[in-house]
Write an enzyme that holds these catalytic residues in place. Structure first.
Site, PDB file in Angstrom:
ATOM      1  N   ARG A  42       0.830  -1.219   0.000  1.00 55.60           N
ATOM      2  CA  ARG A  42       0.000   0.000   0.000  1.00 55.60           C
ATOM      3  C   ARG A  42       0.857   1.260   0.000  1.00 55.60           C
ATOM      4  O   ARG A  42       0.497   2.251  -0.644  1.00 55.60           O
ATOM      5  CB  ARG A  42      -0.905   0.022   1.231  1.00 55.60           C
ATOM      6  CG  ARG A  42      -2.057  -0.915   1.079  1.00 55.60           C
ATOM      7  CD  ARG A  42      -2.948  -0.865   2.285  1.00 55.60           C
ATOM      8  NE  ARG A  42      -4.153  -1.626   2.028  1.00 55.60           N
ATOM      9  CZ  ARG A  42      -5.049  -1.917   2.949  1.00 55.60           C
ATOM     10  NH1 ARG A  42      -4.877  -1.505   4.183  1.00 55.60           N
ATOM     11  NH2 ARG A  42      -6.125  -2.593   2.636  1.00 55.60           N
ATOM     12  N   LYS A 206     -16.780 -14.109   4.974  1.00 53.69           N
ATOM     13  CA  LYS A 206     -17.760 -13.013   5.076  1.00 53.69           C
ATOM     14  C   LYS A 206     -18.780 -13.157   3.949  1.00 53.69           C
ATOM     15  O   LYS A 206     -18.758 -12.431   2.956  1.00 53.69           O
ATOM     16  CB  LYS A 206     -17.045 -11.656   5.002  1.00 53.69           C
ATOM     17  CG  LYS A 206     -16.282 -11.323   6.256  1.00 53.69           C
ATOM     18  CD  LYS A 206     -15.768  -9.890   6.207  1.00 53.69           C
ATOM     19  CE  LYS A 206     -14.424  -9.802   6.871  1.00 53.69           C
ATOM     20  NZ  LYS A 206     -13.298  -9.716   5.932  1.00 53.69           N
ATOM     21  N   GLY A 364      -6.806  -9.445   1.489  1.00 51.81           N
ATOM     22  CA  GLY A 364      -5.506  -9.716   2.103  1.00 51.81           C
ATOM     23  C   GLY A 364      -5.151 -11.197   2.098  1.00 51.81           C
ATOM     24  O   GLY A 364      -3.993 -11.556   1.858  1.00 51.81           O
ATOM     25  N   GLY A 387     -12.280  -5.009   0.577  1.00 49.24           N
ATOM     26  CA  GLY A 387     -13.668  -4.585   0.796  1.00 49.24           C
ATOM     27  C   GLY A 387     -14.135  -3.625  -0.291  1.00 49.24           C
ATOM     28  O   GLY A 387     -15.261  -3.741  -0.792  1.00 49.24           O
TER      29      GLY A 387
HETATM   30  P1  AMP Z   1     -12.938 -13.236   3.989  1.00 50.33           P
HETATM   31  O1  AMP Z   1     -12.468 -12.074   4.803  1.00 50.33           O
HETATM   32  O2  AMP Z   1     -14.400 -13.261   3.770  1.00 50.33           O
HETATM   33  O3  AMP Z   1     -12.170 -13.347   2.673  1.00 50.33           O
HETATM   34  O4  AMP Z   1     -12.610 -14.538   4.827  1.00 50.33           O
HETATM   35  C1  AMP Z   1     -11.305 -15.019   5.019  1.00 50.33           C
HETATM   36  C2  AMP Z   1     -11.303 -16.070   6.077  1.00 50.33           C
HETATM   37  O5  AMP Z   1     -12.171 -17.117   5.683  1.00 50.33           O
HETATM   38  C3  AMP Z   1      -9.958 -16.707   6.320  1.00 50.33           C
HETATM   39  O6  AMP Z   1      -9.521 -16.334   7.596  1.00 50.33           O
HETATM   40  C4  AMP Z   1     -10.230 -18.201   6.229  1.00 50.33           C
HETATM   41  O7  AMP Z   1      -9.630 -18.949   7.256  1.00 50.33           O
HETATM   42  C5  AMP Z   1     -11.729 -18.269   6.359  1.00 50.33           C
HETATM   43  N1  AMP Z   1     -12.303 -19.474   5.745  1.00 50.33           N
HETATM   44  C6  AMP Z   1     -12.177 -19.928   4.489  1.00 50.33           C
HETATM   45  N2  AMP Z   1     -12.772 -21.103   4.326  1.00 50.33           N
HETATM   46  C7  AMP Z   1     -13.315 -21.451   5.522  1.00 50.33           C
HETATM   47  C8  AMP Z   1     -14.045 -22.557   6.007  1.00 50.33           C
HETATM   48  N3  AMP Z   1     -14.354 -23.580   5.216  1.00 50.33           N
HETATM   49  N4  AMP Z   1     -14.415 -22.548   7.306  1.00 50.33           N
HETATM   50  C9  AMP Z   1     -14.090 -21.524   8.124  1.00 50.33           C
HETATM   51  N5  AMP Z   1     -13.412 -20.443   7.724  1.00 50.33           N
HETATM   52  C10 AMP Z   1     -13.017 -20.398   6.436  1.00 50.33           C
END
Ligand code: AMP
Length: 406
Positions: A42, A206, A364, A387
């Protein structure tokens, strides 16, 4: 959209004071009060904007947030640690002042000579930064006469320095080069005219913030690959059994999914879900594991990575794709035992890009997994704002961009 937004190229900064909002919220490791910057991206990407202004003998006042101090000043969240690194990069002394508004700050800014630069203290030491506060914006507006937004990482947030501050600059406001690039690359993807096949990979946890994207990209995407926590609401709505896998209990998600399934009869030709998953009996790297079908996960077990068949299938689709966008890991890649799926996706995208595909990656975690595989340099564009990228994909004009256009 680019045609309607002024950029730093539309101004000459000689004898002007640029107030630049950047996003220096970089990941750091702090030990013994010394800061190690883990990822400089960044900062490095905002250097060209700063250099353009300095080369025209403008004065620069930099404002940024760092972490979540929630309105309370503290040493931990001070931006001071960045001055040495910035000075090295710019090859001039970067001054620092331990506040971002007030009489003394104004004095310090007035003391700047042409071609000099000062970094001010964390905006979030004032809670007003996050509440669209007119008075706080007014105080900040005294620090420059051209406002430059180069903070893509927060341009989707309705924060004072992003949405209210630009109002005080009339026509003297613009975006920097980092923002310009982000908007251009995302526009290039969103126009839907990229080379086909167009593939989008969505993962992560998310779910609520990503589900809305599908409606917006489904008409021009050839493949939407869903992995990670994102897949379980789909499996559930199709009647599968997901055991203790992650799921956001949220009526809106269910409603959006039902709407999509109703509107697009052949949706499952476009949306591809994992068929097999690696399940674990607890949420830890050393958990016991099994590979099972994603729609029959027993109670007490949770899906933490996509399985070998799904890796193969997703990578096969990525290999033949010519335009690729990825946001979100397809498993809990932070645990080495559940990182193979995500790392395989990263490698497959890098290989496809080397063979001529256009790739854009944000978030990230996805970028971290590329780095694990040493293939981040092969990607066409790495976004500095996960985001903001997601909100752009929902076809929203981001609040910070709107504020520059008004
Ligand atoms: P996001 O910020 O939505 O991109 O979410 C990222 C997070 O999703 C990471 O910390 C991953 O560990 C988590 N993640 C990905 N797949 C899974 C899963 N099957 N179960 C729980 N957490 C997950």
């Amino acid at each position: 959209m680019m045609k309607e937004i002024k950029t730093v190229d539309d101004f000459n900064f000689k004898n002007q004071t640029a107030l630049i909002r950047v996003d220096f919220n970089v990941p750091v490791i702090i030990s013994n009060q010394s800061y190690k910057i883990v990822d400089h991206t960044r900062i490095l990407k905002s250097i060209p904007t700063i250099q353009k202004i300095l080369s025209e003998k403008g004065k620069i006042v930099i404002i940024s947030h760092f972490g979540r101090p929630k309105g309370i000043p503290s040493k931990t969240y001070s931006l001071k640690f960045l001055t040495d690194y910035l000075s090295q990069q710019l090859k001039i002394t970067v001054h620092f002042f331990e506040d971002c508004i007030g009489e003394t700050v104004i004095e310090k800014v007035n003391e700047l000579k042409n071609g000099e630069i000062i970094l001010l203290e964390n905006l979030r030491f004032y809670k007003e930064e996050e509440t669209e506060d007119e008075n706080f914006a007014f105080e900040l507006s005294k620090l420059g006469n051209i406002y430059v937004n180069d903070a893509f990482g927060v341009v989707h947030r309705c924060h004072t320095s992003i949405t209210i501050l630009p109002k005080f600059f009339g026509k003297k406001k613009c975006i920097g080069f980092l923002m310009k690039k982000e908007i251009q690359y995302l526009d290039q993807f969103l126009c839907g005219k990229g080379k086909r096949p167009i593939t989008v990979i969505l993962g992560g946890a998310k779910i609520d913030s990503k589900i809305g994207i599908i409606e917006n990209i489904i008409d021009f995407s050839d493949y939407i690959l869903i992995g990670g926590g994102m897949s379980y609401p789909f499996i559930k709505i199709k009647g599968g059994i997901i055991g203790d896998s992650i799921i956001e209990k949220n009526k809106r998600i269910e409603k959006t999914l039902k709407k999509i399934f109703h509107k697009y009869q052949n949706i499952m030709n476009i949306i591809h879900l994992p068929k097999d998953v690696i399940i674990a009996d607890s949420f830890k790297n050393e958990a016991n594991t099994k590979i099972v079908s994603i729609d029959s996960i027993p109670n007490g077990w949770m899906g933490l990575d996509i399985g070998p068949y799904s890796i193969k299938n997703f990578c096969r689709i990525i290999k033949k794709s010519k335009t690729i966008l990825w946001n979100g890991p397809v498993g809990v890649f932070e645990f080495p035992n559940f990182s193979l799926g995500t790392k395989s996706i990263a490698k497959a995208i890098a290989n496809a890009t080397e063979k001529g595909a256009f790739s854009i990656i944000g978030g990230g975690d996805s970028i971290a997994s590329l780095k694990m595989e040493n293939c981040e340099k092969k990607i066409s564009y790495l976004s500095t704002g996960g985001g903001a990228m997601l909100d752009s994909l929902k076809n929203k004009i981001l609040p910070g961009i709107k504020a520059i256009m008004e």
